[in-house]
Design an enzyme around this catalytic site. Structure first.
Site, PDB file in Angstrom:
ATOM      1  N   GLU A 133      21.144  -1.339  18.310  1.00  0.00           N
ATOM      2  CA  GLU A 133      20.896  -2.700  17.825  1.00  0.00           C
ATOM      3  C   GLU A 133      22.180  -3.482  17.567  1.00  0.00           C
ATOM      4  O   GLU A 133      22.150  -4.546  16.948  1.00  0.00           O
ATOM      5  CB  GLU A 133      20.010  -2.670  16.574  1.00  0.00           C
ATOM      6  CG  GLU A 133      20.491  -1.786  15.453  1.00  0.00           C
ATOM      7  CD  GLU A 133      19.488  -1.669  14.300  1.00  0.00           C
ATOM      8  OE1 GLU A 133      18.626  -2.543  14.135  1.00  0.00           O
ATOM      9  OE2 GLU A 133      19.585  -0.678  13.541  1.00  0.00           O
ATOM     10  N   HIS A 172       2.759 -13.429   2.355  1.00  0.00           N
ATOM     11  CA  HIS A 172       1.655 -12.564   1.942  1.00  0.00           C
ATOM     12  C   HIS A 172       0.308 -13.112   2.401  1.00  0.00           C
ATOM     13  O   HIS A 172      -0.600 -12.372   2.753  1.00  0.00           O
ATOM     14  CB  HIS A 172       1.679 -12.357   0.426  1.00  0.00           C
ATOM     15  CG  HIS A 172       1.295 -13.568  -0.365  1.00  0.00           C
ATOM     16  ND1 HIS A 172       0.050 -13.703  -0.906  1.00  0.00           N
ATOM     17  CD2 HIS A 172       1.964 -14.694  -0.665  1.00  0.00           C
ATOM     18  CE1 HIS A 172      -0.010 -14.856  -1.538  1.00  0.00           C
ATOM     19  NE2 HIS A 172       1.137 -15.483  -1.398  1.00  0.00           N
ATOM     20  N   ASN A 204      15.384  -6.818  17.255  1.00  0.00           N
ATOM     21  CA  ASN A 204      15.487  -7.854  16.215  1.00  0.00           C
ATOM     22  C   ASN A 204      16.945  -8.070  15.828  1.00  0.00           C
ATOM     23  O   ASN A 204      17.435  -9.198  15.767  1.00  0.00           O
ATOM     24  CB  ASN A 204      14.703  -7.456  14.953  1.00  0.00           C
ATOM     25  CG  ASN A 204      13.270  -7.115  15.263  1.00  0.00           C
ATOM     26  OD1 ASN A 204      12.780  -7.450  16.333  1.00  0.00           O
ATOM     27  ND2 ASN A 204      12.592  -6.443  14.356  1.00  0.00           N
ATOM     28  N   ASP A 205      17.620  -6.969  15.548  1.00  0.00           N
ATOM     29  CA  ASP A 205      19.038  -7.090  15.199  1.00  0.00           C
ATOM     30  C   ASP A 205      19.902  -7.299  16.433  1.00  0.00           C
ATOM     31  O   ASP A 205      20.886  -8.033  16.381  1.00  0.00           O
ATOM     32  CB  ASP A 205      19.506  -5.838  14.454  1.00  0.00           C
ATOM     33  CG  ASP A 205      19.186  -5.938  12.981  1.00  0.00           C
ATOM     34  OD1 ASP A 205      19.496  -6.983  12.391  1.00  0.00           O
ATOM     35  OD2 ASP A 205      18.608  -4.998  12.423  1.00  0.00           O
ATOM     36  N   CYS A 212      11.821  -0.648  19.618  1.00  0.00           N
ATOM     37  CA  CYS A 212      11.083  -0.747  18.354  1.00  0.00           C
ATOM     38  C   CYS A 212      11.216  -2.135  17.728  1.00  0.00           C
ATOM     39  O   CYS A 212      10.655  -2.394  16.670  1.00  0.00           O
ATOM     40  CB  CYS A 212      11.512   0.338  17.377  1.00  0.00           C
ATOM     41  SG  CYS A 212      13.260   0.269  16.967  1.00  0.00           S
TER      42      CYS A 212
HETATM   43  C1  PEP Z   1      15.268  -4.095  14.839  1.00  0.00           C
HETATM   44  O1  PEP Z   1      16.343  -4.464  14.368  1.00  0.00           O
HETATM   45  O2  PEP Z   1      14.835  -4.472  15.944  1.00  0.00           O
HETATM   46  C2  PEP Z   1      14.399  -3.172  14.085  1.00  0.00           C
HETATM   47  C3  PEP Z   1      13.365  -2.588  14.644  1.00  0.00           C
HETATM   48  O3  PEP Z   1      14.657  -2.947  12.797  1.00  0.00           O
HETATM   49  P1  PEP Z   1      14.541  -3.992  11.584  1.00  0.00           P
HETATM   50  O4  PEP Z   1      13.705  -5.135  12.025  1.00  0.00           O
HETATM   51  O5  PEP Z   1      13.944  -3.177  10.480  1.00  0.00           O
HETATM   52  O6  PEP Z   1      15.974  -4.349  11.339  1.00  0.00           O
HETATM   53 MG    MG Z   2      17.296  -3.414  12.758  1.00  0.00          MG
END
Ligand code: PEP
Ligand code: MG
Length: 582
Positions: free
Chosen positions: A430, A188, A453-454, A501
């Site tokens: 992902e 935070h 990310n995933d 994303c």
């Molecule tokens: C991802 O996995 O890249 C993604 C955009 O979603 P999150 O980070 O919410 O899993």
């Molecule tokens: Mg994800």
């Protein structure tokens, strides 16, 4: 030089002010049986007082940083926690002890449990719990919650941690920079100081024992360094860096109104990832051309029960209207793994990352899923709304989700509820299987967005939240680049739009490579990253980008790729990549 996690960019130079917020002196006292009820009432009053303070803090916070005010909701929920409150009350009653001591014991017992948990997200919760309990103890002890009022000159704040109340009362004119012992990338403190533009570094162990009030300090919020009593040469070096960074930030803002177009006229839409509709009003400050990812699970995480269709509808409608004429991609529920709402705590799984998360959870709870789809469809009447399914690992899931969507649409038609019939459908790519079968998935959707990310976690088999394997979480591993290439190629063949994303989309280091994959339609990212990525795009040309991507894809190891990327990007865009100064 001390190194931690940079959470708010920039360089600050000034005098240290140590604010040790870690030590609270709590003494054990025995309570007479006749006073037990009074003690419990005193405890309950302190809990209520703390909640009220959190709400007041939240009100002030939402004016500065909306993400921060969501975190404060989570803190208030902790104060409703059965274990925290009930255990403490039963301790007061059984052991006939004072409330301060009883809640400290409850806290220590809970903290021990956290120590055995190997999960970054839950470890973050440990800090939250500690902060909240300290707030209650301070109220019990009658301590003032405002610890920063005595700062009367510009300083660099050095502290163990900052409570939400402390953070919100940071006197902006006096705090040049901040460094803390605890906290992580998403803490935070970082969210708040980056909104205020205060360079900050968190997570430096034993920091407060290594610095004295009055020491000269440099905070390098770009590279995550804290330098104590620098030499004249280092100081001069950082003064130059500081000026350069300020100049650079001003230059980035000049680009806000302009679209991201390469020198040879290739246009990329730059959109924002959001977690709350409160963020929308700030998006134009970063030049976002829409919302490429609305993580709807935060509506569920901050709630005590499933939100109703009308709550969801109102939220989505407001978002669609506020971002119009730009589009908004609403991702259906992606709870599970790191994002588990309090009311679903019973769903404990041994391997939540491989468990009932994302679309799997939605297909297993079709009533819940239909409620969300209906709310999105209703909102689609008011703007350019798109739906996106998370965690697809089998094309069958897309087919099933689409068929449920059609069913919901039919019901709405019968009831004459308006919605946009040609609403676009997308899938997040992902998982490794979604990459491999992206050609099939593309047949069932209008667009895809790669959730790196995933994807990195699943392709490399590295838990994205486990600090013990964090060094293996490498976005620029050859397997990741090859996976991206495969998906882009399939999207080109299918003539469907492809976006990114995940965090990689907002990393300016990756921009040229992604452009070079040829058919990138848009990137969606933390809005703060948009100006930087845009600046790279506006200086790039597609011929060079294609050649660059080809070269990168031919490299064998992550180290080679990282070196090549760093060297080449610095050569091409010398002003945009700041070298680590030491
Ligand atoms: C991802 O996995 O890249 C993604 C955009 O979603 P999150 O980070 O919410 O899993
Ligand atoms: Mg994800």
């Amino acid at each position: 030089m001390l190194t931690g996690i940079p959470v708010s960019k920039g360089i600050s130079i000034g005098e240290a002010h140590i604010l040790d917020r870690s030590k609270l002196c709590v003494l054990k006292q025995t309570i007479d049986s006749s006073n037990i009820n009074k003690e419990i009432i005193r405890f309950r009053i302190a809990i209520e007082q703390t909640k009220k303070q959190m709400q007041e803090t939240k009100k002030k916070a939402s004016e500065v940083a909306d993400k921060y005010s969501i975190i404060l909701d989570t803190y208030t929920l902790l104060l409703d926690d059965d274990i925290l409150v009930k255990d403490t009350i039963s301790k007061i009653r059984k052991e006939k002890i004072n409330a301060e001591w009883a809640i400290t014991e409850t806290l220590n017992k809970s903290l021990l449990l956290f120590d055995n948990i190997n999960d970054d997200y839950l470890k973050g919760k440990k800090d939250d719990l500690e902060l909240v309990v300290h707030g209650v103890i301070k109220n019990l002890l009658g301590h003032s919650q405002n610890a920063l009022a005595d700062i009367q000159k510009p300083v660099i704040l050095i502290t163990h941690t900052l409570s939400p109340t402390d953070t919100i009362s940071i006197p902006r004119q006096y705090v040049l920079g901040l460094a803390t012992e605890v906290g992580g990338k998403t803490s935070h403190v970082g969210i708040f100081t980056s909104a205020l533009g205060i360079p900050s570094v968190v997570g430096i162990k034993s920091l407060t024992t290594k610095i004295n009030t009055g020491d000269q300090i440099i905070i390098d919020g770009i590279n995550g360094h804290v330098i104590t009593n620098p030499t004249k040469k280092t100081l001069e070096h950082y003064k130059v860096k500081q000026l350069e960074h300020k100049k650079y930030e001003r230059r980035l803002l000049i680009n806000i109104e302009r679209p991201a177009i390469t020198t040879d006229d290739f246009r990329i839409k730059l959109m924002a990832n959001i977690e709350s509709t409160h963020e929308i009003k700030t998006l134009k400050n970063f030049g976002a051309e829409g919302i490429g990812l609305y993580r709807t699970e935060f509506l569920y995480l901050s709630s005590q029960s499933f939100p109703s269709e009308s709550d969801l509808y109102e939220n989505f409608k407001k978002a669609a209207q506020e971002i119009a004429p730009h589009p908004i991609v609403i991702r259906t529920l992606d709870i599970g793994m790191d994002k588990q709402p309090a009311f679903l705590k019973s769903n404990e799984e041994d391997n939540p990352a491989l468990g009932l998360r994302g679309i799997r959870m939605s297909l297993a709870n079709q009533e819940l899923f239909s409620i969300q789809l209906r709310a999105i469809l209703r909102a689609s009447f008011y703007g350019d709304v798109k739906i996106m399914y998370p965690m697809i690992s089998d094309v069958q899931e897309v087919i099933q989700a689409n068929s449920l969507l059609e069913k919901v649409k039919d019901e709405m038609r019968q009831k004459q509820i308006p919605f946009s019939d040609d609403i676009e459908i997308g899938a997040v790519i992902e998982t490794p299987s979604a990459v491999i079968c992206s050609d099939q998935i593309l047949k069932e959707v209008d667009f895809i967005s790669i959730g790196t990310n995933d994807l990195i976690q699943y392709i490399l088999a590295v838990d994205r939240m486990n600090e013990q394997v964090a060094h293996l979480y490498q976005p620029y591993n050859p397997a990741i680049l090859k996976a991206l290439k495969h998906v882009f190629d399939n999207a080109r063949i299918a003539r469907k739009k492809v976006s990114i994303c995940g965090e990689l989309g907002g990393d300016p280091l990756a921009t040229l490579f992604l452009l070079g994959l040829s058919n990138l339609d848009s990137l969606s990212m933390d809005p703060h990253s948009i100006p930087h990525v845009k600046k790279i795009i506006c200086q790039s040309d597609m011929k060079d980008a294609r050649e660059f991507s080809k070269q990168l894809l031919n490299l064998n190891t992550t180290t080679e790729i990282n070196c090549f990327l760093n060297d080449e990007m610095r050569k091409r865009y010398p002003l945009d990549f700041q070298q680590d100064p030491i």
